[in-house]
Design a protein around this motif. Structure first.
Motif, PDB file in Angstrom:
ATOM      1  N   ASP A 105     -20.803  26.491  17.572  1.00 17.97           N
ATOM      2  CA  ASP A 105     -20.089  27.174  16.498  1.00 17.97           C
ATOM      3  C   ASP A 105     -20.941  28.197  15.766  1.00 17.97           C
ATOM      4  O   ASP A 105     -20.418  28.960  14.948  1.00 17.97           O
ATOM      5  CB  ASP A 105     -19.532  26.160  15.501  1.00 17.97           C
ATOM      6  CG  ASP A 105     -18.280  25.467  16.020  1.00 17.97           C
ATOM      7  OD1 ASP A 105     -17.676  25.989  16.983  1.00 17.97           O
ATOM      8  OD2 ASP A 105     -17.911  24.408  15.483  1.00 17.97           O
ATOM      9  N   CYS A 106     -22.255  28.229  16.043  1.00 15.90           N
ATOM     10  CA  CYS A 106     -23.082  29.263  15.426  1.00 15.90           C
ATOM     11  C   CYS A 106     -22.807  30.639  16.034  1.00 15.90           C
ATOM     12  O   CYS A 106     -23.150  31.668  15.437  1.00 15.90           O
ATOM     13  CB  CYS A 106     -24.568  28.922  15.549  1.00 15.90           C
ATOM     14  SG  CYS A 106     -25.223  29.005  17.234  1.00 15.90           S
ATOM     15  N   VAL A 107     -22.162  30.688  17.204  1.00 16.42           N
ATOM     16  CA  VAL A 107     -21.901  31.962  17.887  1.00 16.42           C
ATOM     17  C   VAL A 107     -20.592  32.535  17.365  1.00 16.42           C
ATOM     18  O   VAL A 107     -19.522  31.970  17.579  1.00 16.42           O
ATOM     19  CB  VAL A 107     -21.845  31.785  19.412  1.00 16.42           C
ATOM     20  CG1 VAL A 107     -21.540  33.108  20.095  1.00 16.42           C
ATOM     21  CG2 VAL A 107     -23.167  31.203  19.924  1.00 16.42           C
ATOM     22  N   LEU A 115     -28.499  29.635  10.786  1.00 13.39           N
ATOM     23  CA  LEU A 115     -28.415  30.983  11.324  1.00 13.39           C
ATOM     24  C   LEU A 115     -27.195  31.119  12.221  1.00 13.39           C
ATOM     25  O   LEU A 115     -26.803  30.172  12.899  1.00 13.39           O
ATOM     26  CB  LEU A 115     -29.680  31.325  12.124  1.00 13.39           C
ATOM     27  CG  LEU A 115     -30.980  31.419  11.331  1.00 13.39           C
ATOM     28  CD1 LEU A 115     -32.174  31.507  12.284  1.00 13.39           C
ATOM     29  CD2 LEU A 115     -30.953  32.624  10.391  1.00 13.39           C
ATOM     30  N   ARG A 116     -26.609  32.316  12.239  1.00 18.43           N
ATOM     31  CA  ARG A 116     -25.512  32.618  13.136  1.00 18.43           C
ATOM     32  C   ARG A 116     -26.060  33.394  14.332  1.00 18.43           C
ATOM     33  O   ARG A 116     -27.209  33.842  14.328  1.00 18.43           O
ATOM     34  CB  ARG A 116     -24.445  33.425  12.406  1.00 18.43           C
ATOM     35  CG  ARG A 116     -24.009  32.801  11.074  1.00 18.43           C
ATOM     36  CD  ARG A 116     -22.879  33.579  10.455  1.00 18.43           C
ATOM     37  NE  ARG A 116     -21.609  33.172  11.050  1.00 18.43           N
ATOM     38  CZ  ARG A 116     -20.510  33.920  11.027  1.00 18.43           C
ATOM     39  NH1 ARG A 116     -20.532  35.136  10.479  1.00 18.43           N
ATOM     40  NH2 ARG A 116     -19.399  33.493  11.565  1.00 18.43           N
ATOM     41  N   GLN A 120     -29.332  25.429  19.245  1.00 17.03           N
ATOM     42  CA  GLN A 120     -29.742  24.272  18.448  1.00 17.03           C
ATOM     43  C   GLN A 120     -30.596  24.715  17.261  1.00 17.03           C
ATOM     44  O   GLN A 120     -30.388  24.259  16.129  1.00 17.03           O
ATOM     45  CB  GLN A 120     -30.516  23.278  19.306  1.00 17.03           C
ATOM     46  CG  GLN A 120     -30.942  22.029  18.536  1.00 17.03           C
ATOM     47  CD  GLN A 120     -31.605  20.991  19.425  1.00 17.03           C
ATOM     48  OE1 GLN A 120     -31.756  21.181  20.621  1.00 17.03           O
ATOM     49  NE2 GLN A 120     -32.004  19.871  18.834  1.00 17.03           N
ATOM     50  N   ILE A 121     -31.548  25.609  17.496  1.00 16.00           N
ATOM     51  CA  ILE A 121     -32.394  26.111  16.411  1.00 16.00           C
ATOM     52  C   ILE A 121     -31.546  26.823  15.362  1.00 16.00           C
ATOM     53  O   ILE A 121     -31.716  26.609  14.154  1.00 16.00           O
ATOM     54  CB  ILE A 121     -33.471  27.061  16.968  1.00 16.00           C
ATOM     55  CG1 ILE A 121     -34.472  26.288  17.835  1.00 16.00           C
ATOM     56  CG2 ILE A 121     -34.207  27.766  15.827  1.00 16.00           C
ATOM     57  CD1 ILE A 121     -35.414  27.176  18.613  1.00 16.00           C
ATOM     58  N   CYS A 122     -30.629  27.661  15.812  1.00 18.69           N
ATOM     59  CA  CYS A 122     -29.773  28.385  14.871  1.00 18.69           C
ATOM     60  C   CYS A 122     -28.939  27.425  14.035  1.00 18.69           C
ATOM     61  O   CYS A 122     -28.863  27.543  12.807  1.00 18.69           O
ATOM     62  CB  CYS A 122     -28.878  29.360  15.619  1.00 18.69           C
ATOM     63  SG  CYS A 122     -29.740  30.805  16.277  1.00 18.69           S
ATOM     64  N   SER A 123     -28.314  26.470  14.683  1.00 17.10           N
ATOM     65  CA  SER A 123     -27.457  25.520  13.973  1.00 17.10           C
ATOM     66  C   SER A 123     -28.234  24.696  12.961  1.00 17.10           C
ATOM     67  O   SER A 123     -27.749  24.417  11.855  1.00 17.10           O
ATOM     68  CB  SER A 123     -26.758  24.597  14.975  1.00 17.10           C
ATOM     69  OG  SER A 123     -25.876  25.316  15.800  1.00 17.10           O
TER      70      SER A 123
END
Length: 525
Positions: free
Chosen positions: A326-328, A270-271, A263-266
């Motif tokens: 989808d960030c992964v 960030l990826r 959640q933080i990355c999205s």
């Protein structure tokens, strides 16, 4: 707070008095309330106070003076510098040095607000002066300016400008260089670092990718002891239960940290590299045993195949069924298999280098992504260290995995290096071998232990020149991850292996890595 009393022993007129910090020397021009323009040359020797027992002012052959005999931690203070209402956005200093070093420009005090950092490369000698520039945070009004030094340098003067610097090395970041060129530049991190606002802001300035150092490894998801649930409950939770499942119970999986990090990355652009699904370390021993009981015997390969498929597909399905999944963009499917000793995997499957569970792990991950419609956008890697020692074994292993289809996309080249080993040529040769075999490569865990900062900087420069040579030749290199934010949070902290000494303090190696980029002919995006 103290009341101060001046006691006089005779007639005297007093204009003002000031105090200096402990170990701080009064300068040649004590403040008299007048301001100095930020946009004219400020002579380095005209400081108001300083710290540094060996700091000296000396005459220059062509006239004028400079300061020198500077060491790490020295600083000079210049009071009442007037930036006006429009302000300054860059600084230029005239310097001479035989070394690579930095000058921090701070406001207020030696630990005050960091406005910018000037990278000073060797000018050839301490008698050869040149101008170096850096961009700074926009600064207006009247400020006390402090120059904080990280090493030996002579300084003639400095001044500020309302125009940005065109000096590439000082406008560069890891993000607008390697991130732009390779697509991914990252750091390893943990959840508690990531939720700190200051840390997150720094991460976003330098990187576009993160890797969880430990919180996505099997022991973090499975737990040190099993929490068992029924097969029906597992299915209700969305777990993948293969048709050949033989156990009566299923271990519960803990995704709480992973969910918060995604959640933080999205939400912050960030990826995320997922590290790692299969590893002989940090996988609880009970996962290999009958009844998930750490005291029981090992299960058969058939039972373990089902457990492996359950684990890999359940984790991947959970990630991409999340609104933030989808960030992964990449997975280290198998980690360090070629260096495994006395592992649960070996106890069940044997010690062969090309062994079925490794191939099956990639097939399970591939099939899960295909079912989710993600295979074209997500890459699967075999990750290992000392790849320059086992280069041919890695090539053989990936060819074994891919014998009936492309399940493994390439190699995660861990780069836990030391300035004494491997040689930059050996590292480059291994990288080139992987690329020549058609493998995608990501440098996944970069750090360099060292005896001193200068040696580390020179070694990093050579390593990155080799990486960039391979990239320029058409090599499919798609990312670099630095294994930690700064030295004291590194797993090898005592050997200062990273590019930063603190969250916001780059080391000479940081600048040497950026210099390799520009010296290779690439421009700053």
């Amino acid at each position: 707070m103290h009341d101060i009393t001046l006691v006089f022993s005779g007639p005297v007129n007093v204009d003002y008095f000031v105090f200096n910090a402990a170990n701080e020397n009064p300068g040649t021009n004590p403040p008299v309330g007048n301001t100095r323009s930020a946009f004219s040359n400020i002579q380095a020797e005209d400081y108001d106070s300083s710290y540094g027992p060996n700091l000296q002012t000396f005459s220059l052959p062509g006239g004028g003076s400079a300061i020198g005999y500077i060491e790490n931690g020295y600083y000079t203070v210049y009071k009442n510098i007037d930036f006006g209402s429009n302000g300054a956005v860059s600084v230029t200093a005239r310097v001479a040095t035989q070394f690579d070093t930095t000058i921090q420009v701070r406001s207020g005090s030696a630990s005050g607000t960091l406005l910018g950092t000037i990278y000073v490369g060797s000018t050839g000698s301490f008698d050869t002066y040149r101008d170096v520039s850096a961009n700074i945070s926009k600064t207006t009004g009247v400020k006390d300016i402090v120059l904080v030094f990280s090493g030996a340098v002579n300084v003639d003067y400095f001044k500020f400008s309302s125009s940005t610097s065109s000096d590439d090395i000082n406008t560069a970041t890891l993000l607008n260089t390697y991130g732009s060129l390779l697509g991914n530049v990252g750091t390893c991190i943990n959840y508690y670092q990531l939720i700190d606002d200051n840390t997150l802001n720094v991460v976003k300035q330098q990187y576009n990718s993160i890797t969880l150092e430990n919180e996505m490894k099997p022991d973090a998801i499975l737990g040190s002891s099993p929490s068992l649930i029924s097969v029906s409950e597992a299915r209700n939770l969305g777990y993948y239960i293969p048709s050949n499942w033989q156990d009566s119970m299923v271990p519960r999986l803990n995704f709480s940290t992973i969910d918060r990090v995604m959640q933080i990355c999205s939400q912050n652009g960030l990826r995320m590299r997922a590290h790692t699904l299969v590893w002989h370390n940090q996988t609880p021993g009970w996962f290999f045993r009958n009844g998930f009981n750490g005291s029981s015997g090992y299960v058969s390969p058939q039972v373990m195949d089902a457990r492996l498929e359950f684990y890999i597909k359940s984790v991947i399905n959970h990630v991409y069924n999340s609104p933030y999944g989808d960030c992964v963009y990449a997975w280290d499917v198998v980690n360090e298999h070629l260096h495994a000793v006395n592992s649960g995997w070996a106890a069940i499957y044997g010690n062969a280098k090309n062994v079925s569970f490794v191939r099956n792990a990639f097939i399970y991950a591939h099939d899960a992504l295909v079912a989710l419609g993600k295979r074209d956008s997500v890459k699967l890697f075999y990750n290992d260290y000392n790849t320059y020692e086992v280069t041919n074994d890695i090539v053989s292993l990936i060819k074994y995995i891919n014998q009936n289809g492309k399940y493994c996309d390439g190699v995660g080249m861990q780069a836990h290096l030391d300035t004494s080993y491997p040689s930059p040529a050996s590292f480059k040769a291994a990288l080139q071998t992987f690329l020549n075999n058609g493998f995608e490569v990501q440098i996944t865990e970069f750090d360099v232990t060292n005896n001193n900062a200068t040696t580390q900087a020179n070694y990093c420069y050579d390593i990155f020149m080799g990486i960039l040579d391979c990239k320029k030749a058409g090599g499919n290199i798609t990312g670099i991850t630095f294994w930690g934010l700064y030295d004291s949070v590194s797993w090898r902290a005592s050997q200062s292996p990273l590019l930063f000494s603190s969250l916001t303090q780059p080391k000479p190696s940081y600048y040497s890595v950026l210099k390799a980029y520009t010296d290779s002919g690439y421009s700053i995006e």
